[in-house]
Design a protein around this motif. Structure first.
Motif, PDB file in Angstrom:
ATOM      1  N   HIS A 239      42.227  54.049  71.904  1.00 11.60           N
ATOM      2  CA  HIS A 239      41.542  55.101  72.653  1.00 11.60           C
ATOM      3  C   HIS A 239      41.972  55.092  74.117  1.00 11.60           C
ATOM      4  O   HIS A 239      42.257  56.141  74.705  1.00 11.60           O
ATOM      5  CB  HIS A 239      40.026  54.889  72.588  1.00 11.60           C
ATOM      6  CG  HIS A 239      39.376  55.415  71.353  1.00 11.60           C
ATOM      7  ND1 HIS A 239      39.587  56.700  70.877  1.00 11.60           N
ATOM      8  CD2 HIS A 239      38.484  54.853  70.493  1.00 11.60           C
ATOM      9  CE1 HIS A 239      38.870  56.889  69.790  1.00 11.60           C
ATOM     10  NE2 HIS A 239      38.196  55.784  69.524  1.00 11.60           N
ATOM     11  N   GLN A 240      42.016  53.915  74.711  1.00 12.08           N
ATOM     12  CA  GLN A 240      42.265  53.825  76.153  1.00 12.08           C
ATOM     13  C   GLN A 240      43.736  53.954  76.507  1.00 12.08           C
ATOM     14  O   GLN A 240      44.081  54.610  77.492  1.00 12.08           O
ATOM     15  CB  GLN A 240      41.715  52.512  76.705  1.00 12.08           C
ATOM     16  CG  GLN A 240      41.921  52.366  78.206  1.00 12.08           C
ATOM     17  CD  GLN A 240      40.911  51.442  78.843  1.00 12.08           C
ATOM     18  OE1 GLN A 240      39.829  51.233  78.328  1.00 12.08           O
ATOM     19  NE2 GLN A 240      41.273  50.878  79.972  1.00 12.08           N
ATOM     20  N   PHE A 241      44.609  53.336  75.715  1.00 16.60           N
ATOM     21  CA  PHE A 241      46.028  53.276  76.095  1.00 16.60           C
ATOM     22  C   PHE A 241      46.920  54.203  75.273  1.00 16.60           C
ATOM     23  O   PHE A 241      48.047  54.472  75.677  1.00 16.60           O
ATOM     24  CB  PHE A 241      46.543  51.834  75.971  1.00 16.60           C
ATOM     25  CG  PHE A 241      45.945  50.900  76.974  1.00 16.60           C
ATOM     26  CD1 PHE A 241      46.464  50.805  78.256  1.00 16.60           C
ATOM     27  CD2 PHE A 241      44.841  50.130  76.654  1.00 16.60           C
ATOM     28  CE1 PHE A 241      45.915  49.944  79.195  1.00 16.60           C
ATOM     29  CE2 PHE A 241      44.278  49.272  77.574  1.00 16.60           C
ATOM     30  CZ  PHE A 241      44.807  49.176  78.849  1.00 16.60           C
ATOM     31  N   GLY A 242      46.427  54.658  74.104  1.00 19.06           N
ATOM     32  CA  GLY A 242      47.205  55.614  73.332  1.00 19.06           C
ATOM     33  C   GLY A 242      47.763  55.050  72.038  1.00 19.06           C
ATOM     34  O   GLY A 242      48.022  53.846  71.909  1.00 19.06           O
ATOM     35  N   TYR A 243      47.918  55.942  71.084  1.00 22.79           N
ATOM     36  CA  TYR A 243      48.525  55.609  69.798  1.00 22.79           C
ATOM     37  C   TYR A 243      49.976  55.191  70.015  1.00 22.79           C
ATOM     38  O   TYR A 243      50.716  55.826  70.769  1.00 22.79           O
ATOM     39  CB  TYR A 243      48.442  56.833  68.893  1.00 22.79           C
ATOM     40  CG  TYR A 243      49.054  56.676  67.533  1.00 22.79           C
ATOM     41  CD1 TYR A 243      48.443  55.888  66.569  1.00 22.79           C
ATOM     42  CD2 TYR A 243      50.235  57.346  67.196  1.00 22.79           C
ATOM     43  CE1 TYR A 243      48.987  55.753  65.302  1.00 22.79           C
ATOM     44  CE2 TYR A 243      50.781  57.229  65.930  1.00 22.79           C
ATOM     45  CZ  TYR A 243      50.165  56.421  64.981  1.00 22.79           C
ATOM     46  OH  TYR A 243      50.707  56.300  63.731  1.00 22.79           O
ATOM     47  N   GLU A 244      50.384  54.116  69.378  1.00 25.63           N
ATOM     48  CA  GLU A 244      51.736  53.559  69.482  1.00 25.63           C
ATOM     49  C   GLU A 244      52.096  53.134  70.909  1.00 25.63           C
ATOM     50  O   GLU A 244      53.280  52.998  71.231  1.00 25.63           O
ATOM     51  CB  GLU A 244      52.789  54.534  68.929  1.00 25.63           C
ATOM     52  CG  GLU A 244      52.669  54.763  67.430  1.00 25.63           C
ATOM     53  CD  GLU A 244      53.811  55.590  66.870  1.00 25.63           C
ATOM     54  OE1 GLU A 244      54.432  55.175  65.880  1.00 25.63           O
ATOM     55  OE2 GLU A 244      54.086  56.683  67.438  1.00 25.63           O
ATOM     56  N   SER A 245      51.106  52.937  71.761  1.00 28.14           N
ATOM     57  CA  SER A 245      51.385  52.351  73.075  1.00 28.14           C
ATOM     58  C   SER A 245      51.676  50.862  72.913  1.00 28.14           C
ATOM     59  O   SER A 245      51.377  50.259  71.875  1.00 28.14           O
ATOM     60  CB  SER A 245      50.173  52.538  73.990  1.00 28.14           C
ATOM     61  OG  SER A 245      49.053  51.817  73.486  1.00 28.14           O
ATOM     62  N   GLU A 246      52.254  50.258  73.937  1.00 29.18           N
ATOM     63  CA  GLU A 246      52.526  48.823  73.863  1.00 29.18           C
ATOM     64  C   GLU A 246      51.230  48.026  73.721  1.00 29.18           C
ATOM     65  O   GLU A 246      51.186  47.002  73.019  1.00 29.18           O
ATOM     66  CB  GLU A 246      53.316  48.366  75.098  1.00 29.18           C
ATOM     67  CG  GLU A 246      54.763  48.818  75.092  1.00 29.18           C
ATOM     68  CD  GLU A 246      55.504  48.370  73.839  1.00 29.18           C
ATOM     69  OE1 GLU A 246      55.404  47.177  73.479  1.00 29.18           O
ATOM     70  OE2 GLU A 246      56.172  49.211  73.204  1.00 29.18           O
ATOM     71  N   ALA A 247      50.175  48.491  74.385  1.00 24.51           N
ATOM     72  CA  ALA A 247      48.885  47.813  74.256  1.00 24.51           C
ATOM     73  C   ALA A 247      48.369  47.913  72.820  1.00 24.51           C
ATOM     74  O   ALA A 247      47.801  46.952  72.286  1.00 24.51           O
ATOM     75  CB  ALA A 247      47.873  48.413  75.228  1.00 24.51           C
ATOM     76  N   ALA A 248      48.558  49.077  72.201  1.00 25.38           N
ATOM     77  CA  ALA A 248      48.137  49.245  70.812  1.00 25.38           C
ATOM     78  C   ALA A 248      48.924  48.315  69.893  1.00 25.38           C
ATOM     79  O   ALA A 248      48.349  47.656  69.016  1.00 25.38           O
ATOM     80  CB  ALA A 248      48.308  50.694  70.382  1.00 25.38           C
ATOM     81  N   HIS A 249      50.241  48.259  70.070  1.00 21.12           N
ATOM     82  CA  HIS A 249      51.056  47.349  69.264  1.00 21.12           C
ATOM     83  C   HIS A 249      50.547  45.915  69.404  1.00 21.12           C
ATOM     84  O   HIS A 249      50.428  45.182  68.424  1.00 21.12           O
ATOM     85  CB  HIS A 249      52.522  47.410  69.704  1.00 21.12           C
ATOM     86  CG  HIS A 249      53.195  48.722  69.434  1.00 21.12           C
ATOM     87  ND1 HIS A 249      52.943  49.492  68.329  1.00 21.12           N
ATOM     88  CD2 HIS A 249      54.151  49.381  70.154  1.00 21.12           C
ATOM     89  CE1 HIS A 249      53.709  50.578  68.358  1.00 21.12           C
ATOM     90  NE2 HIS A 249      54.434  50.528  69.449  1.00 21.12           N
TER      91      HIS A 249
END
Length: 435
Positions: A239-249
């Motif tokens: 939610h905060q950093f985005g889909y497929e963002s590095e944070a999500a990974h």
């Protein structure tokens, strides 16, 4: 991060090779919040534990979403084997006494797999899982995120007096958590005492504590038959950093590591064939670029956002037509409320946002009349029914479950499949189990 070739997709370090035996009679169910089917297919190489479990057991490539594709409906359908209009949880918030309140186990209209297992004499532990009634468990630890969920609701003041207090009460009459080495499950930092990024780290630490506690019970001298737990921050970080963002990974890879540590613990004590490891998500995720503010569009109505789905309280067909017209000016589409129980269906009008849009509260400092803006959430869920972005991953691994891959299944098949593992009758379920 460089993507490896197919020969390096799976790490051999976490899960030993499985010799297939009869289906086990115990299960550890782990919900990993917000991992879409597409994400798991595309980024499976980042997730060696889940990849091995999927390859050596039953893998459902696309577990189809409920309507709406948000957390509580997704969990409720999986836990009960019933659709929202039957189980009563048709949103993260449902209507009670003329307003929306946070969904809770007490509002479930059909038994969960936890209740069915307990009623059959099985030993059940819920360690931080949502929508589970403490009465249905021998050991119960509330979801660590529940207090924030309750306090973050716009209708917080309408909560029953004891609701917040119950979010920290642990049920463990025999002291089995302490005997397994679990001593403190709510000792993570308070957000008010930390810098803005720390609540995300504290949440991931809380997830880790819960999964570790589940693993400790499974490896203890008195292991439960059914253990329910979950990992929540994978959703919040997307939610905060985005889909497929590095944070999500990173967050989803951390979830894989937590599950890998649990599986490795089972291996060390010789119980990897005793338990089936069941991992699934409650919904998918996808990027959004614009927020729609119902507060500005519908200033005289009570509403609740479900990501890219909106529920609005209406007073009759004329009022519903007015809401249709106001939202239609922003290309919002009126939708069926068939997912709402019949008794409330006339009260709740349902709408879906156009692609790339989501519904949010008007941010502080924004003019009340502004209908759109930059979204607070870079990624969300609850899209138009049929959107593949809301499909989620699901697998049943270890414990002798035969390798098989299914292209898709409904959320309602999840509970009867867990019942099959536990040796319970599936007669009460509308859907059939997958084993």
């Amino acid at each position: 991060m460089m993507k490896p070739d197919a020969s390096t997709h799976v790490s051999p370090l976490t899960i030993p090779a499985v010799t297939h035996q009869p289906v086990p009679s115990k299960a550890i169910v782990i919900l990993v919040d917000g991992v879409s089917a597409d994400y798991f297919v595309k980024h499976r190489y980042r997730l060696p534990t889940l990849s091995r479990l999927a390859g050596e057991g039953l893998s459902v490539e696309r577990l189809r979403p409920t309507m709406p594709g948000t957390s509580m409906p997704g969990r409720a359908s999986m836990m009960t084997g019933a659709e929202p209009q039957v189980n009563g949880i048709y949103g993260n918030h449902i209507v009670k006494d003329g307003s929306f309140i946070c969904a809770d186990a007490q509002y479930m209209r059909v038994p969960t797999i936890a209740k069915l297992a307990t009623n059959s004499g099985l030993d059940v532990a819920s360690i931080g899982a949502g929508l589970v009634d403490p009465a249905d468990c021998n050991i119960f630890v509330p979801a660590w995120w529940e207090r924030g969920f309750l306090q973050g609701s716009r209708f917080f003041k309408s909560l029953p007096e004891d609701r917040l207090g119950r979010a920290r009460i642990i049920k463990d009459p025999e002291g089995r958590l302490a005997a397994a080495g679990v001593l403190d499950l709510f000792g993570f930092p308070a957000a008010r005492n930390t810098v803005p990024s720390t609540p995300l780290m504290a949440g991931l630490a809380a997830d880790h504590l819960m999964v570790n506690a589940a693993g400790a019970l499974a490896c203890s001298d008195n292991p439960p038959d059914l253990i329910l737990t979950e990992i929540e921050m994978t959703d919040a970080i997307q939610h905060q950093f985005g889909y497929e963002s590095e944070a999500a990974h990173w967050s989803i890879s951390m979830a894989d590591l937590m599950i890998g540590a649990l599986v490795d613990g089972l291996r060390r004590v010789g119980r990897e064939s005793d338990y089936a490891i069941v991992v699934a998500s409650d919904h998918g995720h996808s990027a959004v670029h614009t927020a729609l503010y119902p507060q500005a569009i519908l200033p005289d109505h009570i509403w609740e956002s479900e990501g890219a789905t909106l529920h609005v309280l209406v007073d009759g067909s004329r009022d519903r037509t007015t809401v249709d017209q106001l939202l239609g000016q922003h290309k919002v589409e009126a939708w069926s409320s068939d997912h709402v129980p019949v008794a409330e269906r006339a009260l709740v009008a349902t709408y879906v946002a156009p692609p790339g849009f989501s519904f949010e509260e008007t941010p502080l400092g924004t003019t009340a009349q502004t209908p759109t803006g930059k979204p607070q959430y870079a990624s969300t869920h609850g899209f138009r029914p049929g959107s593949i972005e809301d499909d989620r991953m699901c697998l049943f691994g270890l414990g002798g479950i035969e390798p098989r891959r299914l292209a898709g299944s409904s959320a309602e098949a999840f509970a009867p499949t867990v019942a099959q593992i536990l040796g319970l009758s599936s007669a009460s379920f509308a859907a059939r189990g997958l084993l």
